[in-house]
Design a protein around this motif. Structure first.
Motif, PDB file in Angstrom:
ATOM      1  N   LYS A 162       0.772  -0.642   0.176  1.00 28.40           N
ATOM      2  CA  LYS A 162       0.210  -0.113   0.025  1.00 28.40           C
ATOM      3  C   LYS A 162       0.873   1.220   0.217  1.00 28.40           C
ATOM      4  CE  LYS A 162      -4.047  -1.668   0.680  1.00 28.40           C
ATOM      5  NZ  LYS A 162      -5.284  -1.876  -0.059  1.00 28.40           N
ATOM      6  N   MET A 175       0.077   4.224   0.858  1.00 27.81           N
ATOM      7  CA  MET A 175      -0.961   5.232   1.737  1.00 27.81           C
ATOM      8  C   MET A 175      -0.580   4.478   3.363  1.00 27.81           C
ATOM      9  SD  MET A 175      -2.875   6.781  -0.242  1.00 27.81           S
ATOM     10  CE  MET A 175      -3.497   7.976   1.501  1.00 27.81           C
ATOM     11  N   ARG A 176       0.022   5.813   3.965  1.00 31.75           N
ATOM     12  CA  ARG A 176       0.285   5.644   5.969  1.00 31.75           C
ATOM     13  C   ARG A 176      -0.495   5.285   6.655  1.00 31.75           C
ATOM     14  NH1 ARG A 176       3.265  10.371   8.856  1.00 31.75           N
ATOM     15  NH2 ARG A 176       1.201  11.756   8.596  1.00 31.75           N
ATOM     16  N   LEU A 177      -0.813   4.038   7.496  1.00 36.72           N
ATOM     17  CA  LEU A 177      -1.792   3.961   8.177  1.00 36.72           C
ATOM     18  C   LEU A 177      -1.791   4.070   9.091  1.00 36.72           C
ATOM     19  CD1 LEU A 177      -4.815   1.609   8.092  1.00 36.72           C
ATOM     20  CD2 LEU A 177      -2.968   0.406   9.585  1.00 36.72           C
ATOM     21  N   TYR A 200      -6.143   4.868   6.785  1.00 39.59           N
ATOM     22  CA  TYR A 200      -5.057   5.517   5.555  1.00 39.59           C
ATOM     23  C   TYR A 200      -5.081   7.200   5.787  1.00 39.59           C
ATOM     24  CZ  TYR A 200      -4.414   1.017   4.247  1.00 39.59           C
ATOM     25  OH  TYR A 200      -4.357  -0.311   3.594  1.00 39.59           O
TER      26      TYR A 200
END
Length: 345
Positions: free
Chosen positions: A295, A297-299, A312
């Protein structure tokens, strides 16, 4: 001295761990309607999660350089060393800021911070517009000031030598006693009966002048919080706390540490592990950023006791440290190896 236009107003936002302070402040930043804001964020731990969340807002009226993080411990314990230099930094900004928000750590007592506004080097430049305490509505409705107080209650009841309120309760009561306005957070999780219980619990600690505003997802009109013009520093001695007449207070009843974990493939599985750690090891709060395999995106992960939220928040950038890191906060005596094992999976 009363509040004047020559002094920059400051709003102190206090509240227990996981009460919803950061969510509230983010909404204020996004809804300020052109007002130039600055923010001082006080972290309790080694990773600036709250600051990163707010820096990621991308709001023109509160640019990243107007957000100052204090990560050296509780702001009420480090006023001279950290807060005043941060204030100097913000007041030197051009263009001049219209209002300063101060998010304290969950363990901070607001009174010592407000008293610092009486110092000669401070009082002619800023004033405390108001003190806002954010309280966890669902927890309060269940008779707790945080999400998981069962272990603390059992420990306290087992010790026959204790004849006073536990430190967590005292911190909560001192925050509420200093407040001009209470935000009862997570109102969307309360039915009518639960809301009544939460308000009844609050009423035991409030004077008639202090109002309670229910909020869901931190959505409160900024005009309710900003521009109160109360000059709280002039009245602070009339706001009684458990720590009046005492010297420096300590936070030895709490542990905090950072856990590095591998990238995860299933965020829901991580949430289950965090909930398990909270239930087994008396963890009050977990927060951090996590890499999810495949992914971009940063969680963002935030947990209050066994209640875990994750989403995210933005894409990773080339400047980011993509390590998955979680800040763990709990009562003194946390079993760090056990918690690390649970979180690592």
């Amino acid at each position: 001295m009363t509040a004047t236009t020559s002094r920059v107003p400051c709003t102190v936002v206090t509240g227990f761990l996981g009460s919803g302070k950061t969510t509230l402040i983010r909404h204020i930043l996004e809804s300020a309607k052109g007002k130039r804001l600055a923010l001082i964020v006080n972290e309790f731990g080694d990773v600036g999660v709250d600051g990163e969340i707010l820096k990621g807002c991308g709001i023109d009226t509160c640019p990243e350089e107007n957000i100052v993080e204090l990560a050296n411990g509780c702001i009420c314990c480090t006023v001279a060393d950290d807060f005043v230099p941060a204030l100097d930094q913000i007041l030197a900004r051009t263009p001049k800021v219209d209002h300063i928000l101060i998010e304290t750590s969950g363990l901070a007592l607001p009174k010592p911070l407000v008293q610092a506004f009486q110092w000669p080097s401070v009082k002619n430049r800023v004033t405390v517009d108001g003190v806002v305490a954010v309280v966890d509505g669902p927890a309060l409705a269940e008779g707790r000031v945080a999400s998981d107080m069962d272990a603390l209650a059992a420990q306290r009841s087992a010790d026959e030598t204790i004849d006073h309120d536990d430190p967590v309760e005292e911190v909560f009561e001192d925050q509420v006693a200093c407040a001009d306005l209470i935000i009862l957070s997570k109102n969307d999780l309360l039915d009518a009966d639960a809301a009544a219980r939460a308000n009844a619990a609050l009423s035991e600690h409030l004077t008639p002048a202090v109002k309670v505003v229910a909020a869901a997802h931190g959505k409160v009109d900024p005009s309710v919080l900003l521009g109160l013009g109360l000059a709280v520093e002039e009245d602070i001695e009339n706001r009684k706390s458990h720590h009046d007449g005492l010297g420096d207070h300590e936070h030895d009843d709490f542990d905090t540490f950072v856990v590095d974990i591998p990238a995860v493939s299933d965020p829901d599985d991580l949430a289950r592990r965090i909930a398990a750690a909270a239930e087994r090891e008396n963890v009050l709060r977990v927060k951090g950023f996590v890499e999810v395999a495949s992914k971009p995106m940063r969680l963002l992960v935030q947990a209050v006791g066994p209640r875990v939220n994750h989403y995210y928040d933005r894409a990773w950038t080339a400047a980011d440290d993509r390590r998955s890191r979680l800040v763990v906060i709990g009562l003194k005596g946390l079993n760090r190896p056990a918690i690390e094992t649970i979180l690592a999976g």
